[in-house]
Design an enzyme around this catalytic site. Structure first.
Site, short mmCIF file in Angstrom:
data_model
loop_
_atom_site.label_atom_id
_atom_site.label_comp_id
_atom_site.label_asym_id
_atom_site.label_seq_id
_atom_site.Cartn_x
_atom_site.Cartn_y
_atom_site.Cartn_z
N THR A 209 -15.05 28.15 -3.94
CA THR A 209 -14.50 27.09 -4.84
C THR A 209 -13.83 26.07 -3.90
OG1 THR A 209 -12.58 27.75 -5.71
CG2 THR A 209 -14.93 28.13 -6.87
N GLU A 256 -11.91 23.46 -10.28
CA GLU A 256 -12.27 24.42 -9.26
C GLU A 256 -14.04 23.97 -9.08
OE1 GLU A 256 -10.04 28.33 -9.04
OE2 GLU A 256 -10.72 27.73 -11.14
#
Length: 307
Positions: A209, A256
């Site tokens: 991420t 994220e």
């Protein structure tokens, strides 16, 4: 687009300026209507469309403890104003001293003396000056004295909702991104640098991420979203989680972004995340395996929604 900052005298006289005024947070469809009306006048009179806006936002000065979050930061707002055909933006530094100007002083010093307004476009509920004492009746009265016309644009209603920055902020916080897109005329976006996270995505879950700093943006409802992510001018699909990672017991809000079909390191690079649709709420899972299975389902959902 020409940008004039502060009260330094403009280098030239503006040509038959059609003026509209506001904070323009979001540059939403209501704002776009004001700009369109000003542009229509400017085209007819071979003039220029002039937007007067403020930096910082007046609430930051008048109510510093209110912690107001924004739909569009200042730089993005300027980009959007140019995109919608504005010729000149005058950025007034908003201070307590400026806020003490009476409504008449604002018209005389700013609109008449500085800009040379010929046509003024305002919203149906426009108030201005110290204590918001000025209104449309005063503008029309002063327009007759100083030789400018006033055009009042009625409320813009989309999907049964009166379009305003306040209503859009609320919808963002509720995660109603389809409606937000309709009211803005484009998806809500957050831009920010990619910062180092806790390294769990790739190492523990198999889904790397990009962690994005949110800053002063209005935070959407916590949960998972289908997003479009722009990196170096190229758009990708993204499965984006905004929340507190309850499975790991975190306490800080984090954004994220798992960028689909992407494997580059982009630390410190500014990326744009457009929120397309809310997928699900935040949930605490029993462990890493259950969380990884859910992320896999989220990614597949994103592919189906955005492909």
């Amino acid at each position: 687009m020409e940008i004039v900052e502060g009260f330094v005298r403009a280098r030239r006289k503006f040509r038959n300026p059609a003026v509209t005024i506001g904070n323009f947070d979001g540059v939403h469809k209501g704002h776009q209507a004001l700009i369109e009306h000003a542009r229509n006048y400017a085209r007819e009179k071979e003039g220029e469309t002039v937007v007067i806006t403020f930096n910082p936002h007046p609430v930051k000065v008048l109510c510093p403890d209110c912690n107001l979050k924004f739909i569009t930061p200042h730089r993005t707002k300027l980009e959007l104003l140019e995109q919608y055909g504005v010729d000149v933006v005058w950025i007034i530094p908003f201070t307590r001293e400026f806020a003490s100007l009476s409504a008449r002083e604002f018209v005389e010093q700013c609109l008449v003396d500085f800009v040379g307004v010929k046509h003024l476009v305002v919203g149906y509920d426009y108030h201005f000056g110290k204590g918001r004492e000025g209104n449309i009746i005063l503008l029309e009265e002063m327009g007759k004295t100083h030789g400018f016309t006033v055009e009042v644009v009625p409320e813009v209603i989309v999907s049964g909702i009166v379009v305003s920055s306040t209503s859009i902020r609320k919808l963002i916080q509720e995660g109603q991104m389809k409606t937000v897109t309709t009211l803005l005329g484009r998806p809500y976006e957050i831009r920010g640098p990619v910062v180092h996270g806790r390294g769990r995505g790739a190492r523990m879950l198999g889904f790397p991420t990009a962690n994005v700093r949110i800053g002063d943006y209005v935070p959407p409802r916590t949960g998972v979203y289908a997003t479009r992510v722009t990196v170096d001018g190229i758009k990708y699909m993204g499965a984006t989680n905004l929340g507190y990672n309850p499975t790991f017991g975190d306490t800080d809000l984090s954004l994220e972004v798992h960028i689909l079909d992407f494997d580059r390191h982009i630390y410190n690079k500014v990326i744009k995340v457009e929120f397309i649709e809310y997928i699900r709420g935040e949930k605490k899972f029993s462990g890493i395996d259950e969380l990884a299975d859910q992320i896999s389902r989220d990614v597949e959902c994103v592919r189906q929604l955005l492909s």
